[in-house]
Design a protein around this motif. Structure first.
Motif, PDB file in Angstrom:
ATOM      1  N   LEU A 114       4.342 -10.499 -10.624  1.00 55.33           N
ATOM      2  CA  LEU A 114       2.715  -9.337 -11.202  1.00 55.33           C
ATOM      3  C   LEU A 114       2.180 -10.734 -10.173  1.00 55.33           C
ATOM      4  CD1 LEU A 114       2.683  -8.604 -15.140  1.00 55.33           C
ATOM      5  CD2 LEU A 114       3.424  -7.263 -12.554  1.00 55.33           C
ATOM      6  N   LYS A 115       2.143 -11.720  -9.803  1.00 52.80           N
ATOM      7  CA  LYS A 115       0.973 -12.784  -9.028  1.00 52.80           C
ATOM      8  C   LYS A 115       0.860 -12.211  -7.796  1.00 52.80           C
ATOM      9  CE  LYS A 115       0.940 -16.265 -12.021  1.00 52.80           C
ATOM     10  NZ  LYS A 115       0.797 -17.771 -11.850  1.00 52.80           N
ATOM     11  N   ILE A 116       2.183 -11.723  -7.283  1.00 52.49           N
ATOM     12  CA  ILE A 116       2.468 -11.892  -6.196  1.00 52.49           C
ATOM     13  C   ILE A 116       1.763 -10.275  -5.356  1.00 52.49           C
ATOM     14  CG2 ILE A 116       4.316 -10.412  -4.054  1.00 52.49           C
ATOM     15  CD1 ILE A 116       6.458 -12.859  -5.380  1.00 52.49           C
ATOM     16  N   LEU A 117       1.806  -8.894  -6.260  1.00 55.56           N
ATOM     17  CA  LEU A 117       1.481  -7.240  -6.151  1.00 55.56           C
ATOM     18  C   LEU A 117      -0.314  -7.453  -6.437  1.00 55.56           C
ATOM     19  CD1 LEU A 117       2.519  -4.950  -5.739  1.00 55.56           C
ATOM     20  CD2 LEU A 117       1.909  -5.365  -8.858  1.00 55.56           C
ATOM     21  N   ILE A 118      -0.487  -8.612  -7.315  1.00 54.06           N
ATOM     22  CA  ILE A 118      -1.928  -8.809  -7.117  1.00 54.06           C
ATOM     23  C   ILE A 118      -2.602  -9.544  -5.248  1.00 54.06           C
ATOM     24  CG2 ILE A 118      -4.368 -10.067  -8.513  1.00 54.06           C
ATOM     25  CD1 ILE A 118      -2.182  -9.419 -11.382  1.00 54.06           C
ATOM     26  N   GLN A 119      -1.753 -10.671  -5.566  1.00 55.62           N
ATOM     27  CA  GLN A 119      -2.365 -10.606  -4.004  1.00 55.62           C
ATOM     28  C   GLN A 119      -2.196 -10.056  -3.193  1.00 55.62           C
ATOM     29  OE1 GLN A 119      -3.144 -14.286  -3.297  1.00 55.62           O
ATOM     30  NE2 GLN A 119      -3.447 -14.211  -5.940  1.00 55.62           N
ATOM     31  N   PHE A 167      -2.120  -7.973 -18.858  1.00 54.49           N
ATOM     32  CA  PHE A 167      -2.212  -8.671 -17.557  1.00 54.49           C
ATOM     33  C   PHE A 167      -2.131  -9.852 -18.065  1.00 54.49           C
ATOM     34  CE2 PHE A 167      -4.795  -4.779 -16.180  1.00 54.49           C
ATOM     35  CZ  PHE A 167      -3.926  -4.046 -15.097  1.00 54.49           C
ATOM     36  N   LYS A 168      -2.145 -10.403 -19.252  1.00 52.56           N
ATOM     37  CA  LYS A 168      -1.879 -11.415 -19.401  1.00 52.56           C
ATOM     38  C   LYS A 168      -0.527 -11.888 -18.968  1.00 52.56           C
ATOM     39  CE  LYS A 168      -2.836 -13.204 -23.413  1.00 52.56           C
ATOM     40  NZ  LYS A 168      -3.001 -13.382 -24.981  1.00 52.56           N
ATOM     41  N   LEU A 169       0.126 -10.862 -18.461  1.00 56.29           N
ATOM     42  CA  LEU A 169       1.438 -11.842 -18.232  1.00 56.29           C
ATOM     43  C   LEU A 169       1.820 -12.418 -16.997  1.00 56.29           C
ATOM     44  CD1 LEU A 169       3.448  -8.230 -19.665  1.00 56.29           C
ATOM     45  CD2 LEU A 169       3.250 -10.647 -20.419  1.00 56.29           C
ATOM     46  N   THR A 170       0.620 -11.978 -16.182  1.00 55.51           N
ATOM     47  CA  THR A 170       0.187 -12.495 -14.640  1.00 55.51           C
ATOM     48  C   THR A 170       0.972 -13.643 -14.217  1.00 55.51           C
ATOM     49  OG1 THR A 170      -2.245 -12.679 -14.933  1.00 55.51           O
ATOM     50  CG2 THR A 170      -0.974 -10.422 -13.592  1.00 55.51           C
ATOM     51  N   ARG A 171       0.717 -14.489 -16.576  1.00 53.06           N
ATOM     52  CA  ARG A 171       0.224 -16.596 -15.871  1.00 53.06           C
ATOM     53  C   ARG A 171       1.834 -17.049 -15.562  1.00 53.06           C
ATOM     54  NH1 ARG A 171      -3.228 -16.521 -21.732  1.00 53.06           N
ATOM     55  NH2 ARG A 171      -5.741 -15.880 -20.712  1.00 53.06           N
ATOM     56  N   HIS A 172       2.634 -15.674 -16.415  1.00 46.73           N
ATOM     57  CA  HIS A 172       4.365 -15.985 -16.689  1.00 46.73           C
ATOM     58  C   HIS A 172       4.780 -15.326 -15.735  1.00 46.73           C
ATOM     59  CE1 HIS A 172       3.134 -18.032 -19.742  1.00 46.73           C
ATOM     60  NE2 HIS A 172       2.048 -17.054 -20.372  1.00 46.73           N
ATOM     61  N   SER A 173       4.703 -14.241 -15.058  1.00 44.42           N
ATOM     62  CA  SER A 173       4.859 -13.247 -13.848  1.00 44.42           C
ATOM     63  C   SER A 173       5.153 -13.954 -12.238  1.00 44.42           C
ATOM     64  CB  SER A 173       5.097 -11.812 -14.595  1.00 44.42           C
ATOM     65  OG  SER A 173       5.877 -11.419 -13.320  1.00 44.42           O
ATOM     66  N   PRO A 174       5.409 -14.447 -11.823  1.00 45.57           N
ATOM     67  CA  PRO A 174       5.902 -14.337  -9.968  1.00 45.57           C
ATOM     68  C   PRO A 174       5.636 -13.004  -9.575  1.00 45.57           C
ATOM     69  CG  PRO A 174       7.031 -15.828 -10.916  1.00 45.57           C
ATOM     70  CD  PRO A 174       6.693 -15.000 -12.152  1.00 45.57           C
ATOM     71  N   ASN A 209       2.285  -7.655   3.918  1.00 46.48           N
ATOM     72  CA  ASN A 209       1.864  -8.520   3.428  1.00 46.48           C
ATOM     73  C   ASN A 209       2.432  -9.011   2.137  1.00 46.48           C
ATOM     74  OD1 ASN A 209      -0.622  -8.635   4.665  1.00 46.48           O
ATOM     75  ND2 ASN A 209      -1.906  -6.488   3.649  1.00 46.48           N
ATOM     76  N   PHE A 210       2.750  -8.122   1.145  1.00 44.26           N
ATOM     77  CA  PHE A 210       3.609  -7.973  -0.054  1.00 44.26           C
ATOM     78  C   PHE A 210       5.305  -9.434   0.539  1.00 44.26           C
ATOM     79  CE2 PHE A 210       7.548  -7.229  -2.204  1.00 44.26           C
ATOM     80  CZ  PHE A 210       7.141  -6.908  -4.095  1.00 44.26           C
ATOM     81  N   SER A 211       5.585  -9.014   1.911  1.00 44.29           N
ATOM     82  CA  SER A 211       6.692  -9.883   2.269  1.00 44.29           C
ATOM     83  C   SER A 211       5.958 -11.552   2.611  1.00 44.29           C
ATOM     84  CB  SER A 211       7.605  -8.542   3.662  1.00 44.29           C
ATOM     85  OG  SER A 211       8.417  -9.980   3.979  1.00 44.29           O
ATOM     86  N   ARG A 212       5.222 -11.173   3.131  1.00 40.82           N
ATOM     87  CA  ARG A 212       4.535 -12.346   3.230  1.00 40.82           C
ATOM     88  C   ARG A 212       4.273 -13.609   2.033  1.00 40.82           C
ATOM     89  NH1 ARG A 212       0.102 -12.254   6.298  1.00 40.82           N
ATOM     90  NH2 ARG A 212      -1.011 -12.111   4.186  1.00 40.82           N
ATOM     91  N   TYR A 237       6.009 -12.522  -1.343  1.00 39.90           N
ATOM     92  CA  TYR A 237       6.773 -12.908  -1.253  1.00 39.90           C
ATOM     93  C   TYR A 237       7.727 -14.575  -0.711  1.00 39.90           C
ATOM     94  CZ  TYR A 237      11.203 -11.839  -3.410  1.00 39.90           C
ATOM     95  OH  TYR A 237      12.887 -11.759  -4.421  1.00 39.90           O
ATOM     96  N   THR A 238       7.936 -13.982   0.416  1.00 35.76           N
ATOM     97  CA  THR A 238       8.253 -15.124   1.090  1.00 35.76           C
ATOM     98  C   THR A 238       8.045 -16.820   0.680  1.00 35.76           C
ATOM     99  OG1 THR A 238       9.227 -13.605   2.737  1.00 35.76           O
ATOM    100  CG2 THR A 238       9.585 -16.116   3.452  1.00 35.76           C
ATOM    101  N   HIS A 239       6.425 -16.126   1.207  1.00 30.74           N
ATOM    102  CA  HIS A 239       5.971 -18.026   0.554  1.00 30.74           C
ATOM    103  C   HIS A 239       6.311 -18.291  -0.597  1.00 30.74           C
ATOM    104  CE1 HIS A 239       3.018 -20.866   0.387  1.00 30.74           C
ATOM    105  NE2 HIS A 239       2.225 -20.540  -0.772  1.00 30.74           N
TER     106      HIS A 239
END
Length: 310
Positions: free
Chosen positions: A127-132, A118-125, A228-231, A233-235
């Motif tokens: 994973l951040k999108i998936l968590i959001q 889960f530390k990869l969330t700092r560097h992977s957009p 939600n994922f598309s929103r 990701y687009t942002h």
């Protein structure tokens, strides 16, 4: 990778024990017995090097953190600390394991190291999108789980009594409702392992409705989650395409800063005001009148700030 590969049979070393056996009177023999297997020693050195770096990293980040409480309350830092601590616990169990009962159960907690991913969330957009997306879809996901639980309980109970009541069934696979719960989960999620199947006609009807209800239940919240994922990701894509802002640093006055051009009208007016006020300051009897009163007011309040024009 080390945590996963060290469980492979080809990368483990057998633990051999010398066993002495008595064959007859005053006659003994010995044999080699395979007690268990353990990972190759190379994995131990790899884990020592990696966890030494992880320990150094987390200590340095904690030292330079501006707010220690926020650092300790961050989920990623908690996972990192627990995963690093689990290595040292395994290291203690390696030497104290023979004297501790149920040491194998304690080794199960070493699986926490996998959560270090889960530390990869700092560097992977991504994973951040998936968590959001999951955070924004909590209501839909909870509604999905509620409907699944409701359907699982209903169809498991229906199948249990359908397999026992309406037709003779000597090969009944549903011995209890808990076993029917497992069948209902596998059927509603459209997995279908096939180790438990209905044998009677009524049980097949129940199974058909269970599969159809599972497809409909899983499809209902899917559009909201995808939206939600598309929103997000687009942002994220739009923010990545924005030009990076540069901080403007104003040059200090008198340190070689370039002079700004002042319009001629404002410059002449300021020069005239300076000359008039200088004459009035040196005069023993300052003149009066509307023109001189206006000049005195300008002197008292000052001219407006001159706006530099680049």
């Amino acid at each position: 990778m080390s945590f996963c590969f060290k469980t492979h049979p080809d990368m483990r070393v057998p633990v051999i024990r010398n066993v002495t056996a008595y064959v007859s009177h005053n006659v003994t023999t010995w044999t080699l017995d395979k007690v268990s297997t353990e990972p190759h020693v190379a994995f131990f050195y790899i884990e020592c090097i990696c966890n030494a770096w992880f320990t150094f990293e987390i200590l340095i980040r904690f030292t330079v953190a501006p707010n220690k409480l926020v650092f300790l309350r961050t989920a990623v830092n908690i996972i990192d600390a627990v995963a690093t601590l689990s290595f040292y616990i395994d290291l203690l169990l390696k030497y104290c394991g023979p004297t501790i009962e149920n040491a194998d159960i304690l080794e199960f907690f070493s699986i926490i190291r996998i959560m270090r991913l889960f530390k990869l969330t700092r560097h992977s957009p991504g994973l951040k999108i998936l968590i959001q997306t999951f955070k924004a879809s909590v209501k839909e996901l909870s509604l999905l789980v509620f409907f699944l639980i409701l359907g699982v309980v209903i169809f498991a109970s229906l199948l249990y009594y359908a397999e026992r009541s309406f037709q003779r069934n000597p090969d009944n696979d549903i011995a209890s409702i808990p076993e029917g719960l497992w069948w209902a989960v596998v059927t509603m999620t459209t997995v279908g392992y096939g180790e438990i199947t209905p044998k009677t006609y009524m049980g097949m009807v129940v199974g058909s409705f269970c599969a159809l209800a599972g497809v409909v239940t899983l499809a209902l919240p899917a559009p909201v989650i995808v939206t939600n994922f598309s929103r997000f990701y687009t942002h994220t894509q739009a923010r990545s395409k924005l030009p990076k802002r540069r901080r403007r640093i104003n040059p200090a006055e008198g340190l070689g800063a370039p002079r700004t051009k002042v319009p001629q009208g404002l410059a002449a007016r300021a020069h005239q005001h300076k000359a008039i006020t200088s004459d009035h300051d040196h005069s023993p009897h300052p003149p009066t009148g509307p023109h001189h009163r206006r000049t005195g007011a300008i002197k008292h309040h000052g001219l407006p700030d001159v706006v530099p024009v680049q």
